[in-house]
Design an enzyme around this catalytic site. Structure first.
Site, PDB file in Angstrom:
ATOM      1  N   CYS A 151      10.007  15.815  -2.854  1.00  0.00           N
ATOM      2  CA  CYS A 151      10.472  15.820  -4.237  1.00  0.00           C
ATOM      3  C   CYS A 151      11.989  15.616  -4.239  1.00  0.00           C
ATOM      4  O   CYS A 151      12.694  16.131  -3.380  1.00  0.00           O
ATOM      5  CB  CYS A 151      10.178  17.099  -5.005  1.00  0.00           C
ATOM      6  SG  CYS A 151       8.445  17.487  -5.155  1.00  0.00           S
ATOM      7  N   ARG A 173      11.837  10.445  -1.465  1.00  0.00           N
ATOM      8  CA  ARG A 173      11.385  11.817  -1.205  1.00  0.00           C
ATOM      9  C   ARG A 173      10.006  12.101  -1.791  1.00  0.00           C
ATOM     10  O   ARG A 173       9.397  13.124  -1.488  1.00  0.00           O
ATOM     11  CB  ARG A 173      12.389  12.812  -1.790  1.00  0.00           C
ATOM     12  CG  ARG A 173      13.787  12.653  -1.252  1.00  0.00           C
ATOM     13  CD  ARG A 173      14.700  13.674  -1.857  1.00  0.00           C
ATOM     14  NE  ARG A 173      14.325  15.009  -1.454  1.00  0.00           N
ATOM     15  CZ  ARG A 173      14.708  15.597  -0.327  1.00  0.00           C
ATOM     16  NH1 ARG A 173      15.489  14.961   0.501  1.00  0.00           N
ATOM     17  NH2 ARG A 173      14.316  16.804  -0.037  1.00  0.00           N
ATOM     18  N   TRP A 213       6.496  14.760  -5.237  1.00  0.00           N
ATOM     19  CA  TRP A 213       5.464  14.599  -4.210  1.00  0.00           C
ATOM     20  C   TRP A 213       4.588  15.840  -4.368  1.00  0.00           C
ATOM     21  O   TRP A 213       5.006  16.952  -4.048  1.00  0.00           O
ATOM     22  CB  TRP A 213       6.104  14.550  -2.826  1.00  0.00           C
ATOM     23  CG  TRP A 213       5.136  14.214  -1.734  1.00  0.00           C
ATOM     24  CD1 TRP A 213       4.777  12.967  -1.314  1.00  0.00           C
ATOM     25  CD2 TRP A 213       4.407  15.132  -0.907  1.00  0.00           C
ATOM     26  NE1 TRP A 213       3.861  13.063  -0.283  1.00  0.00           N
ATOM     27  CE2 TRP A 213       3.617  14.372  -0.017  1.00  0.00           C
ATOM     28  CE3 TRP A 213       4.330  16.528  -0.833  1.00  0.00           C
ATOM     29  CZ2 TRP A 213       2.778  14.953   0.940  1.00  0.00           C
ATOM     30  CZ3 TRP A 213       3.484  17.097   0.111  1.00  0.00           C
ATOM     31  CH2 TRP A 213       2.728  16.310   0.983  1.00  0.00           C
ATOM     32  N   ASN A 223      11.913  21.583  -6.027  1.00  0.00           N
ATOM     33  CA  ASN A 223      11.428  20.924  -4.812  1.00  0.00           C
ATOM     34  C   ASN A 223      11.052  22.048  -3.858  1.00  0.00           C
ATOM     35  O   ASN A 223      11.880  22.891  -3.546  1.00  0.00           O
ATOM     36  CB  ASN A 223      12.575  20.068  -4.242  1.00  0.00           C
ATOM     37  CG  ASN A 223      12.331  19.629  -2.811  1.00  0.00           C
ATOM     38  OD1 ASN A 223      11.196  19.546  -2.369  1.00  0.00           O
ATOM     39  ND2 ASN A 223      13.405  19.341  -2.095  1.00  0.00           N
ATOM     40  N   GLY A 224       9.788  22.085  -3.408  1.00  0.00           N
ATOM     41  CA  GLY A 224       9.369  23.137  -2.481  1.00  0.00           C
ATOM     42  C   GLY A 224       8.052  23.754  -2.905  1.00  0.00           C
ATOM     43  O   GLY A 224       7.320  23.189  -3.727  1.00  0.00           O
ATOM     44  N   GLU A 269       3.755   4.760  18.513  1.00  0.00           N
ATOM     45  CA  GLU A 269       4.643   4.457  17.389  1.00  0.00           C
ATOM     46  C   GLU A 269       4.213   3.163  16.687  1.00  0.00           C
ATOM     47  O   GLU A 269       4.233   3.077  15.453  1.00  0.00           O
ATOM     48  CB  GLU A 269       6.096   4.379  17.903  1.00  0.00           C
ATOM     49  CG  GLU A 269       7.144   3.948  16.898  1.00  0.00           C
ATOM     50  CD  GLU A 269       7.297   4.881  15.704  1.00  0.00           C
ATOM     51  OE1 GLU A 269       6.690   5.957  15.677  1.00  0.00           O
ATOM     52  OE2 GLU A 269       8.011   4.483  14.764  1.00  0.00           O
ATOM     53  N   LYS A 313       3.191   2.949  12.759  1.00  0.00           N
ATOM     54  CA  LYS A 313       3.853   2.043  11.801  1.00  0.00           C
ATOM     55  C   LYS A 313       2.814   1.251  11.026  1.00  0.00           C
ATOM     56  O   LYS A 313       2.916   1.086   9.816  1.00  0.00           O
ATOM     57  CB  LYS A 313       4.781   1.044  12.509  1.00  0.00           C
ATOM     58  CG  LYS A 313       6.081   1.552  13.070  1.00  0.00           C
ATOM     59  CD  LYS A 313       7.125   1.917  12.045  1.00  0.00           C
ATOM     60  CE  LYS A 313       6.989   3.313  11.553  1.00  0.00           C
ATOM     61  NZ  LYS A 313       7.582   4.400  12.262  1.00  0.00           N
ATOM     62  N   GLU A 354       0.764   3.600   8.523  1.00  0.00           N
ATOM     63  CA  GLU A 354       1.416   4.198   7.367  1.00  0.00           C
ATOM     64  C   GLU A 354       1.804   3.195   6.289  1.00  0.00           C
ATOM     65  O   GLU A 354       1.843   3.570   5.119  1.00  0.00           O
ATOM     66  CB  GLU A 354       2.608   5.074   7.771  1.00  0.00           C
ATOM     67  CG  GLU A 354       3.738   4.354   8.435  1.00  0.00           C
ATOM     68  CD  GLU A 354       4.813   5.312   8.920  1.00  0.00           C
ATOM     69  OE1 GLU A 354       4.955   6.421   8.391  1.00  0.00           O
ATOM     70  OE2 GLU A 354       5.541   4.923   9.853  1.00  0.00           O
ATOM     71  N   HIS A 363     -11.735   5.448  29.319  1.00  0.00           N
ATOM     72  CA  HIS A 363     -12.349   6.760  29.103  1.00  0.00           C
ATOM     73  C   HIS A 363     -12.872   6.915  27.679  1.00  0.00           C
ATOM     74  O   HIS A 363     -13.109   8.034  27.231  1.00  0.00           O
ATOM     75  CB  HIS A 363     -11.340   7.870  29.430  1.00  0.00           C
ATOM     76  CG  HIS A 363     -10.897   7.838  30.852  1.00  0.00           C
ATOM     77  ND1 HIS A 363     -11.727   8.174  31.904  1.00  0.00           N
ATOM     78  CD2 HIS A 363      -9.729   7.449  31.422  1.00  0.00           C
ATOM     79  CE1 HIS A 363     -11.080   8.017  33.045  1.00  0.00           C
ATOM     80  NE2 HIS A 363      -9.866   7.566  32.778  1.00  0.00           N
ATOM     81  N   LYS A 404       9.613  10.619   2.520  1.00  0.00           N
ATOM     82  CA  LYS A 404      10.557  10.435   3.626  1.00  0.00           C
ATOM     83  C   LYS A 404      10.893  11.747   4.324  1.00  0.00           C
ATOM     84  O   LYS A 404      10.987  11.803   5.533  1.00  0.00           O
ATOM     85  CB  LYS A 404      11.825   9.781   3.089  1.00  0.00           C
ATOM     86  CG  LYS A 404      12.838   9.411   4.158  1.00  0.00           C
ATOM     87  CD  LYS A 404      12.350   8.272   4.996  1.00  0.00           C
ATOM     88  CE  LYS A 404      13.280   7.930   6.134  1.00  0.00           C
ATOM     89  NZ  LYS A 404      12.573   7.185   7.179  1.00  0.00           N
TER      90      LYS A 404
HETATM   91  C1  F6R Z   1       7.010   7.757  10.368  1.00  0.00           C
HETATM   92  C2  F6R Z   1       7.797   8.784   9.739  1.00  0.00           C
HETATM   93  C3  F6R Z   1       7.397  10.202   9.912  1.00  0.00           C
HETATM   94  C4  F6R Z   1       8.630  11.012  10.336  1.00  0.00           C
HETATM   95  C5  F6R Z   1       8.282  12.513  10.388  1.00  0.00           C
HETATM   96  C6  F6R Z   1       9.442  13.340  10.894  1.00  0.00           C
HETATM   97  O1  F6R Z   1       7.520   6.497  10.136  1.00  0.00           O
HETATM   98  O2  F6R Z   1       8.764   8.503   9.097  1.00  0.00           O
HETATM   99  O3  F6R Z   1       6.370  10.337  10.838  1.00  0.00           O
HETATM  100  O4  F6R Z   1       9.053  10.557  11.574  1.00  0.00           O
HETATM  101  O5  F6R Z   1       7.914  12.949   9.120  1.00  0.00           O
HETATM  102  O6  F6R Z   1      10.547  13.188  10.073  1.00  0.00           O
HETATM  103  P1  F6R Z   1      11.992  13.592  10.551  1.00  0.00           P
HETATM  104  O7  F6R Z   1      12.364  12.718  11.672  1.00  0.00           O
HETATM  105  O8  F6R Z   1      12.849  13.397   9.342  1.00  0.00           O
HETATM  106  O9  F6R Z   1      11.920  15.032  10.985  1.00  0.00           O
END
Ligand code: F6R
Length: 618
Positions: free
Chosen positions: A2, A27, A76, A102-103, A491, A495, A498, A514, A613
């Site tokens: 949020c 956010r 969010w 927010n929270g 990773e 990517k 998501e 396996h 984010k």
């Molecule tokens: C993937 C992504 C998330 C963050 C995760 C940790 O692209 O953005 O998986 O990596 O939420 O976030 P931080 O690094 O901000 O602690």
């Protein structure tokens, strides 16, 4: 999650608040709302959807935009589905108070029942409406002002919050508070105006002076008068610490790219340079990192290093495991912060914990840090956001200097985290003597070539786009890698998942036999990292195994490779480098591939569904 923003001063508040919400949409973006106070009336506009949907409503009537005071929210959802009613801001029962939050208020249900017994009625399913009514109830029963009511109410609350509250009966102030969720206050000239936001981006063009509230602090912001900061637990006034912001407006705009994600992928050469600049003198074999230098004995006497992180940062941590063990011969465990915090881990004062986080606000990582500290461990943070909660909660640390990362899918954060981890591993190897001077120097000189190599690699964008067009309709994908590139496989899969919503899994290449090999048929694209130095022959055998089961092979190889070219359906070449640094290169084609597939599928690249984010809730 949020985003909250607000303004009180002499300017029209609407453009500041609405543009601020757009910058904070990373956010959370399932609903949005704004309250504008025009000197007499509070005008509330809110809706399910994005800030652009909110603008459709506010554009209908000029009244909705009038006033020099406003607060806004982009959501969010936690408590209550995303709909118009659950959107913030929320009014109190009397209609005098309004809040954005927010929270999560964990004990909201108990408080709600108590308030219902006192005659309160609730329109929404949110914990936030409970909080604003609790503040109202305290204000009434104690006969106090808003600031005191907020302080008293918050002492009864369990959970996490950043809030901004306005009281139309006292319309010259906004009260903000934080516990576990960030809040920044922009301070205008001569205390004439103030800005409130979840981060500094909404007010960067207005002021460079900011106060970041600490956990457990509350601020009463009065137009023309100034700010008083108080401790929530005892209402004691403390000094407000005004910091100079380094952020620029240019850094948080798209700069001609269609999406932030693409801009951030392209920023990686510079971001990597910015991250190692001043920290290494490659020709002299010098590595300088104050946070490590000042605590070298802690690192050298550590029984082990425990890395804690989530998501992409966890993947960077896994690369760190290979780096530390290979170069500095220190045992490493890499833990999901969310698991670590709840499984009664064995931690001693001889452990060094490295917490990695782009945002520096991830709730699970923050909680894991607090746990490790409580058991006596030394905690070192690797964060991107300067002044973030994790940066402040750790004993020492090193910033990645990636600049703001706005796209929800992490890209430059990953490569800059690996850059910092590489430098720490080399520094420890130097101090422990586990690598010779010439080996360290060679690594440093090779590191210096990485930005130019990433730059060169970005020129394969058109080729990656063609590959994306071939596989965009795949339902499932596999990503395989070994050694340093196993985390890159994870990773790469993350990517794709998501932002394109295509199911993808990453595996260590040899694990395929396996289980996952059962999935392989002519419809399964398999992305394999087969660089020349990382168990190359073994990976080539894995590629053969895929081929014999008719899987489609897209391989990332080192320039000049001929063997894999013969077998694979597509080959992407990366420049040659030390094996330890290959993740900095192999990850780039995967980022571009996910980006292009998501664009081709018409997905919202920068704001994928259900994500945010910074994940400030558990
Ligand atoms: C993937 C992504 C998330 C963050 C995760 C940790 O692209 O953005 O998986 O990596 O939420 O976030 P931080 O690094 O901000 O602690």
């Amino acid at each position: 999650m949020c985003g909250i923003t607000g303004y009180i001063g002499h300017r029209d508040a609407y453009p500041i608040v609405i543009n601020g919400l757009k910058r904070l949409e990373y956010r959370g973006y399932d609903s949005a709302g704004i309250m504008m106070y025009d000197g007499e009336t509070m005008h509330l506009s809110k809706t399910k959807g994005k800030v652009s949907d909110l603008e459709i409503i506010t554009n209908r009537e000029e009244e909705r935009k009038k006033g020099k005071i406003g607060i806004g929210h982009t959501r969010w959802a936690t408590h209550g589905v995303p709909n118009d009613v659950n959107s913030h801001p929320h009014f109190s029962q009397s209609g005098d108070l309004v809040i954005v939050h927010n929270g999560i208020i964990e004990n909201y249900d108990t408080i709600k029942k108590e308030l219902i017994s006192r005659g309160y009625e609730f329109k929404s399913d949110t914990d936030t409406e409970v909080l604003v009514n609790l503040i109202e109830e305290v204000k009434k029963s104690e006969g106090c002002k808003l600031g005191k009511a907020v302080q008293l109410a918050l002492t009864n609350v369990i959970g996490a919050y950043a809030i901004a509250v306005f009281d139309k009966t006292k319309p010259n102030e906004i009260v903000v508070a934080r516990l576990g969720s960030p809040i920044a206050i922009g301070v205008g000239k001569n205390n004439e105006e103030f800005f409130v936001a979840s981060d500094a981006s909404p007010f960067i063009e207005y002021t460079k002076d900011a106060i970041y509230l600490e956990d457990g602090e509350l601020a009463i912001i009065k137009k023309d008068k100034g700010i008083k900061v108080r401790k929530i637990e005892n209402d004691k006034e403390i000094d407000a610490n005004i910091q100079k912001l380094q952020l620029s407006l240019e850094q948080i705009e798209k700069g001609g790219y269609d999406h932030f994600m693409l801009k951030e992928i392209y920023e990686q050469p510079k971001a990597i340079i910015d991250t190692y600049r001043g920290r290494m003198l490659a020709n002299e074999g010098v590595i300088r990192m104050a946070g490590v230098d000042d605590n070298m004995s802690k690192f050298l006497n550590a029984d082990r290093i425990i890395v804690i992180a989530c998501g992409t940062s966890w993947h960077a941590g896994l690369v760190g495991e290979y780096l530390f063990e290979d170069m500095a011969r220190i045992p490493v465990e890499v833990e999901y912060a969310s698991e670590f915090r709840y499984r009664n881990p064995i931690i001693t004062p001889k452990d060094v914990v490295i917490a990695i986080s782009q945002s520096g606000e991830t709730a699970d990582t923050l909680a894991a840090i607090k746990l490790a500290k409580s058991k006596g461990a030394f905690v070192f943070g690797i964060c991107n956001v300067v002044g973030s909660s994790i940066a402040r909660e750790t004993h020492a640390g090193a910033y990645t200097h990636a600049g703001p990362e706005i796209g929800v899918a992490s890209t430059k954060a990953f490569t800059t985290q690996i850059t910092v981890l590489s430098l720490i591993a080399l520094k420890l190897a130097q101090a422990k003597g586990t690598l010779s001077t010439s080996a360290v120097n060679k690594y440093l000189q090779t590191m210096q070539q990485i930005p130019a190599q990433v730059d060169k690699l970005l020129q394969i964008d058109a080729q990656v786009k063609e590959i994306a067009a071939v596989y965009k309709d795949a339902k499932n994908c596999l990503y395989l890698g070994r050694g340093f590139n196993f985390p890159v496989a994870l990773e790469g899969a993350l990517k794709l998942k998501e932002i394109s919503y295509i199911h993808a899994e990453g595996y260590p290449a040899a694990e395929m036999k396996h289980g996952p090999i059962a999935l392989i048929d002519e419809n399964m694209p398999v992305f394999v990292i087969a660089t020349s130095k990382g168990h190359y022959e073994k990976v080539v055998s894995n590629i053969q195994e895929i081929k014999s089961r008719s899987g489609k092979i897209i391989a990332i190889v080192t320039e000049g490779d001929e063997t894999v070219k013969e077998i694979a359906d597509h080959v992407i070449e990366i420049p040659d480098t030390e094996e330890a640094f290959t993740p900095l290169l192999t990850t780039i084609p995967f980022q571009l591939l996910s980006y292009h597939i998501a664009v081709m599928l018409g997905k919202n690249v920068d704001q994928p569904r259900n994500l945010a984010k910074s994940v400030t809730v558990e």
